[in-house]
Structure formats: structure tokens, C-alpha cells
Motif scaffolding. Structure first.
Motif, PDB file in Angstrom:
ATOM      1  N   LYS A  80       0.829  -1.211   0.000  1.00  0.00           N
ATOM      2  CA  LYS A  80       0.000   0.000   0.000  1.00  0.00           C
ATOM      3  C   LYS A  80       0.861   1.257   0.000  1.00  0.00           C
ATOM      4  N   SER A  81       1.950   1.218   0.771  1.00  0.00           N
ATOM      5  CA  SER A  81       2.850   2.373   0.832  1.00  0.00           C
ATOM      6  C   SER A  81       3.531   2.610  -0.509  1.00  0.00           C
ATOM      7  N   ILE A  82       3.958   1.536  -1.159  1.00  0.00           N
ATOM      8  CA  ILE A  82       4.618   1.649  -2.455  1.00  0.00           C
ATOM      9  C   ILE A  82       3.647   2.206  -3.489  1.00  0.00           C
ATOM     10  N   LYS A  83       2.449   1.678  -3.494  1.00  0.00           N
ATOM     11  CA  LYS A  83       1.451   2.153  -4.461  1.00  0.00           C
ATOM     12  C   LYS A  83       1.138   3.626  -4.230  1.00  0.00           C
ATOM     13  N   LYS A  84       0.980   4.002  -2.961  1.00  0.00           N
ATOM     14  CA  LYS A  84       0.685   5.398  -2.639  1.00  0.00           C
ATOM     15  C   LYS A  84       1.811   6.305  -3.106  1.00  0.00           C
ATOM     16  N   CYS A  85       3.050   5.863  -2.898  1.00  0.00           N
ATOM     17  CA  CYS A  85       4.206   6.651  -3.309  1.00  0.00           C
ATOM     18  C   CYS A  85       4.220   6.856  -4.823  1.00  0.00           C
ATOM     19  N   LEU A  86       3.950   5.790  -5.581  1.00  0.00           N
ATOM     20  CA  LEU A  86       3.946   5.888  -7.040  1.00  0.00           C
ATOM     21  C   LEU A  86       2.807   6.782  -7.533  1.00  0.00           C
ATOM     22  N   LEU A  87       1.632   6.616  -6.952  1.00  0.00           N
ATOM     23  CA  LEU A  87       0.498   7.443  -7.353  1.00  0.00           C
ATOM     24  C   LEU A  87       0.762   8.922  -7.059  1.00  0.00           C
ATOM     25  N   THR A  88       1.358   9.204  -5.907  1.00  0.00           N
ATOM     26  CA  THR A  88       1.676  10.589  -5.540  1.00  0.00           C
ATOM     27  C   THR A  88       2.710  11.182  -6.493  1.00  0.00           C
ATOM     28  N   THR A  89       3.698  10.378  -6.851  1.00  0.00           N
ATOM     29  CA  THR A  89       4.741  10.850  -7.773  1.00  0.00           C
ATOM     30  C   THR A  89       4.159  11.217  -9.130  1.00  0.00           C
ATOM     31  N   PHE A  90       3.291  10.376  -9.650  1.00  0.00           N
ATOM     32  CA  PHE A  90       2.663  10.665 -10.947  1.00  0.00           C
ATOM     33  C   PHE A  90       1.787  11.915 -10.843  1.00  0.00           C
ATOM     34  N   LYS A  91       1.058  12.046  -9.747  1.00  0.00           N
ATOM     35  CA  LYS A  91       0.172  13.196  -9.559  1.00  0.00           C
ATOM     36  C   LYS A  91       0.972  14.497  -9.520  1.00  0.00           C
ATOM     37  N   ALA A 128       4.003   7.492 -19.440  1.00  0.00           N
ATOM     38  CA  ALA A 128       5.025   7.209 -18.435  1.00  0.00           C
ATOM     39  C   ALA A 128       4.946   5.748 -18.002  1.00  0.00           C
ATOM     40  N   THR A 129       6.116   5.133 -17.880  1.00  0.00           N
ATOM     41  CA  THR A 129       6.219   3.772 -17.360  1.00  0.00           C
ATOM     42  C   THR A 129       7.360   3.747 -16.364  1.00  0.00           C
ATOM     43  N   CYS A 130       7.061   3.325 -15.143  1.00  0.00           N
ATOM     44  CA  CYS A 130       8.044   3.340 -14.062  1.00  0.00           C
ATOM     45  C   CYS A 130       8.160   1.939 -13.470  1.00  0.00           C
ATOM     46  N   VAL A 131       9.394   1.471 -13.278  1.00  0.00           N
ATOM     47  CA  VAL A 131       9.641   0.163 -12.669  1.00  0.00           C
ATOM     48  C   VAL A 131      10.440   0.368 -11.385  1.00  0.00           C
ATOM     49  N   LEU A 132       9.889  -0.103 -10.279  1.00  0.00           N
ATOM     50  CA  LEU A 132      10.519   0.044  -8.974  1.00  0.00           C
ATOM     51  C   LEU A 132      10.840  -1.337  -8.408  1.00  0.00           C
ATOM     52  N   LEU A 133      12.100  -1.568  -8.039  1.00  0.00           N
ATOM     53  CA  LEU A 133      12.515  -2.843  -7.467  1.00  0.00           C
ATOM     54  C   LEU A 133      12.511  -2.757  -5.947  1.00  0.00           C
ATOM     55  N   ASP A 135      13.133  -5.499  -2.885  1.00  0.00           N
ATOM     56  CA  ASP A 135      13.517  -6.881  -2.586  1.00  0.00           C
ATOM     57  C   ASP A 135      13.496  -7.705  -3.874  1.00  0.00           C
ATOM     58  N   LYS A 136      12.656  -8.724  -3.941  1.00  0.00           N
ATOM     59  CA  LYS A 136      12.606  -9.572  -5.132  1.00  0.00           C
ATOM     60  C   LYS A 136      11.357  -9.325  -5.971  1.00  0.00           C
ATOM     61  N   ASP A 137      10.684  -8.218  -5.711  1.00  0.00           N
ATOM     62  CA  ASP A 137       9.489  -7.861  -6.474  1.00  0.00           C
ATOM     63  C   ASP A 137       9.738  -6.573  -7.239  1.00  0.00           C
ATOM     64  N   ILE A 138       9.128  -6.469  -8.411  1.00  0.00           N
ATOM     65  CA  ILE A 138       9.131  -5.202  -9.122  1.00  0.00           C
ATOM     66  C   ILE A 138       7.704  -4.672  -9.148  1.00  0.00           C
ATOM     67  N   TYR A 139       7.582  -3.368  -8.956  1.00  0.00           N
ATOM     68  CA  TYR A 139       6.294  -2.684  -9.018  1.00  0.00           C
ATOM     69  C   TYR A 139       6.319  -1.794 -10.252  1.00  0.00           C
ATOM     70  N   VAL A 140       5.344  -1.983 -11.122  1.00  0.00           N
ATOM     71  CA  VAL A 140       5.323  -1.280 -12.398  1.00  0.00           C
ATOM     72  C   VAL A 140       4.126  -0.340 -12.434  1.00  0.00           C
ATOM     73  N   LEU A 296      16.812  -0.589 -21.454  1.00  0.00           N
ATOM     74  CA  LEU A 296      16.980  -1.994 -21.104  1.00  0.00           C
ATOM     75  C   LEU A 296      17.509  -2.088 -19.677  1.00  0.00           C
ATOM     76  N   VAL A 297      16.893  -2.929 -18.878  1.00  0.00           N
ATOM     77  CA  VAL A 297      17.289  -3.108 -17.491  1.00  0.00           C
ATOM     78  C   VAL A 297      17.756  -4.542 -17.294  1.00  0.00           C
ATOM     79  N   ALA A 298      19.009  -4.733 -16.926  1.00  0.00           N
ATOM     80  CA  ALA A 298      19.543  -6.071 -16.683  1.00  0.00           C
ATOM     81  C   ALA A 298      19.035  -6.598 -15.354  1.00  0.00           C
ATOM     82  N   ILE A 299      18.723  -7.870 -15.310  1.00  0.00           N
ATOM     83  CA  ILE A 299      18.324  -8.519 -14.067  1.00  0.00           C
ATOM     84  C   ILE A 299      19.426  -9.490 -13.680  1.00  0.00           C
ATOM     85  N   GLU A 300      20.074  -9.199 -12.572  1.00  0.00           N
ATOM     86  CA  GLU A 300      21.192 -10.020 -12.128  1.00  0.00           C
ATOM     87  C   GLU A 300      20.781 -10.827 -10.905  1.00  0.00           C
ATOM     88  N   HIS A 301      21.268 -12.060 -10.823  1.00  0.00           N
ATOM     89  CA  HIS A 301      20.891 -12.952  -9.733  1.00  0.00           C
ATOM     90  C   HIS A 301      22.116 -13.308  -8.899  1.00  0.00           C
TER      91      HIS A 301
END
Length: 301
Positions: A80-91, A128-133, A135-140, A296-301
Motif C-alpha cells: 500500500k505504501s509503495i502504491k501510494k508513493c507511485l500514485l503521488t509521484t505521478f500526480k 510514463a512507465t516506471c519500474v521500482l525494485l 527486494d525480489k518484487d518489481i512494481y510497475v 533496457l534493465v539487466a536482471i542479475e541474480h
């Protein structure tokens, strides 16, 4: 609505010579025609604790020591915090665009178009398209018709899979069209008021009264060990490339052994930069007359 129902059928077979970037992949993978359920909830916690609880209760006949649920609420609050942050940033970004346009309009004499040398006039808008990493999840977060595509290797089929991470916002979509019409706008020739090709954007102040909003969709995608890279690009690329073609085109360059490291850059940096440049150039060569911006965003493991 099925997120993946519009995934094009694969028509190109990926050609592989010598493994480099994807050295754990079998040779000659092609693009998978099916996509796993990407945006489901996180897997449920294993039942080991519950089994131990039942065993303890059977032995002791008491419920005094029931375990607490393992931080399920914490996960929910984090999302919820991540979503709120992204929505606020776009606004706030949208408000900045509109404020800039408003201040320039106020400085301009009546009936003239104010655009001082070196000072842009934000009459138009942007997707606009934003990808936020995290931990092991990405929020788009996405609005408009730019896209984010995940390159994932399917171990079962032995194929590379193009996984769409966003939903485009087109005024011909039912929910989008209904919002526009309720606001007093119209959709003609697939465009808002016959002009704007997207139903959500940052800026485009003159269309805000017509139902065009700056609220993005926010989605979560758990990354796996089979994920290779993320391709973000505007619609200029996808007007001449389908997602599978773009993934195959990029992969071939990332595995090109002739692209060596340069001063101040690793071989991976050189290959990813070359993949961006060549993909954009190929899109233009194929006749794309729209903006072609690629990340392009590399995903490293």
C-alpha cells in the motif's frame, strides 16, 4: 479481463550460436505462446507452523501459545505504501506539467502562442512507465501506451517468453471510453476528441476536462531466477516490432561475443547500450515515424 489474452502468436525462432548471456539456456529457444499467471498474489505461507500448532495443541490441550500470522499485514502495508508513493509521484509530475503550461499561458499576450527561445511550452503531454525494485518484487506503474516487457525463460517449454508487465490505456477500451464520455469528451477515430491517442497521460491540460487522467495502473511482479532483462519502450517501437521480435532482437545482441568491454565500461554495459541503439535504429529503418525511446534493465541474480 485476461492480462495476456492479446499476446501475439510467436512467429520468429530465436537463433542462438554460443551461449554467453544465457549460458544456462538450451540452444535454439523460441518464443513461448503462453504466459504464466504473473500478477497473482504472493504464495501462501507454508503450513509447517500450522502443523506444529496442531501437534502442540494435541499434546497440551491448550491454546495459550497460538502463533501469530507471519507478517501478512506487513506485506500488505508495504504494498500500500509503495502504491501510494507511485500514485503521488505521478500526480505531482502531472501538476508540474500543468503549472508550467499555465504560467506560460499567463505571460503570453492574448491571441498569441508564447514560446520564448530556450523555454519549452508544455502544451502537450507524455506517457510514463516506471519500474521500482523492492527486494525480489518489481512494481510497475504505467499510464498511456508505453510498455514494459519482461524477458523470462520457461524451463518447461525451453523457450524465451515475452511477458507484458503493463496494460495500455487506449480511448477505445470500454472503461476508458466510458470515463471520457461521462466527463463530456468524445472518442473519434480511436482518439480523444479525435486528437489524443491515449486516455491517460501526464500533461495534456486541454484534455483533462475530457476525462484524460494521470492515474497510473500499479502492478506487482515477483522476479524469478529465469528472468533476464526488462525492456521499456514507447509506442514508436511497438508500431513496428511485436514484443517477441524485440526480445529476440535484443537477446542476439546481448550474446554477441564481438562486443568487448571498453574503457570505463564493462562488456555487459557495452552490449546493453548496443542493443538499445540497434533496436531503435531498426525501428526507424522499418518505418516508425513516432518517437522511439528504449531502456533496457539487466536482471542479475
Amino acid at each position: 479481463m485476461d492480462l495476456f489474452e492479446d499476446l501475439p502468436d510467436p512467429g520468429v525462432v530465436a537463433q542462438k550460436s554460443k551461449p554467453l548471456l544465457f549460458d544456462d539456456l538450451p540452444r535454439n529457444p523460441d518464443v513461448a505462446s503462453s504466459v504464466p499467471d504473473l500478477f497473482g498474489e504472493l504464495p501462501e505461507t507454508q503450513n509447517d507452523l500450522k502443523a506444529e500448532k496442531r501437534k502442540w495443541l494435541n499434546q497440551n490441550g491448550s491454546k495459550d501459545h497460538e502463533e501469530k500470522k507471519p507478517c501478512k499485514g506487513d506485506v500488505s502495508n508495504t504494498e500500500k505504501s509503495i502504491k501510494k508513493c507511485l500514485l503521488t509521484t505521478f500526480k505531482q509530475t502531472d501538476e508540474g506539467f500543468l503549472k508550467q503550461a499555465s504560467s506560460q499561458d499567463g505571460d503570453a499576450p492574448s491571441g498569441t502562442h508564447n514560446q520564448s527561445p530556450g523555454k519549452p511550452a508544455w502544451k502537450d503531454g507524455t506517457t510514463a512507465t516506471c519500474v521500482l525494485l523492492v527486494d525480489k518484487d518489481i512494481y510497475v506503474a504505467n499510464l498511456g501506451d508505453s510498455r514494459a516487457i519482461l524477458c523470462r525463460f520457461n524451463e518447461t517449454s525451453g523457450k524465451l517468453t515475452s511477458v507484458p508487465l503493463v496494460k495500455e490505456h487506449n480511448p477505445t477500451q470500454y472503461e476508458e471510453r466510458m470515463r471520457i464520455q461521462k466527463a463530456g469528451g468524445t472518442v473519434r477515430d480511436g482518439r480523444v476528441m479525435g486528437v489524443l491517442e491515449v486516455s491517460r497521460s501526464i500533461g495534456d491540460g486541454q484534455y483533462k476536462r475530457c476525462g484524460v487522467i494521470s492515474v497510473p495502473d500499479v502492478r506487482r511482479c515477483p522476479l524469478t531466477s529465469n528472468d533476464r532483462f526488462i525492456l521499456l519502450a514507447c509506442d514508436g517501437l511497438f508500431k513496428v516490432f511485436c514484443p517477441e521480435e524485440a526480445i529476440i532482437f535484443v537477446t542476439a545482441i546481448l550474446e554477441d561475443e564481438t562486443l568487448l568491454a571498453k574503457t570505463g565500461k564493462t562488456s555487459q554495459d557495452v552490449r546493453f547500450q548496443a542493443a538499445c541503439n540497434r533496436l531503435a535504429n531498426e525501428a526507424v529503418r522499418r518505418g516508425s515515424a513516432d518517437n522511439v525511446t528504449i531502456i533496457l534493465v539487466a536482471i542479475e541474480h
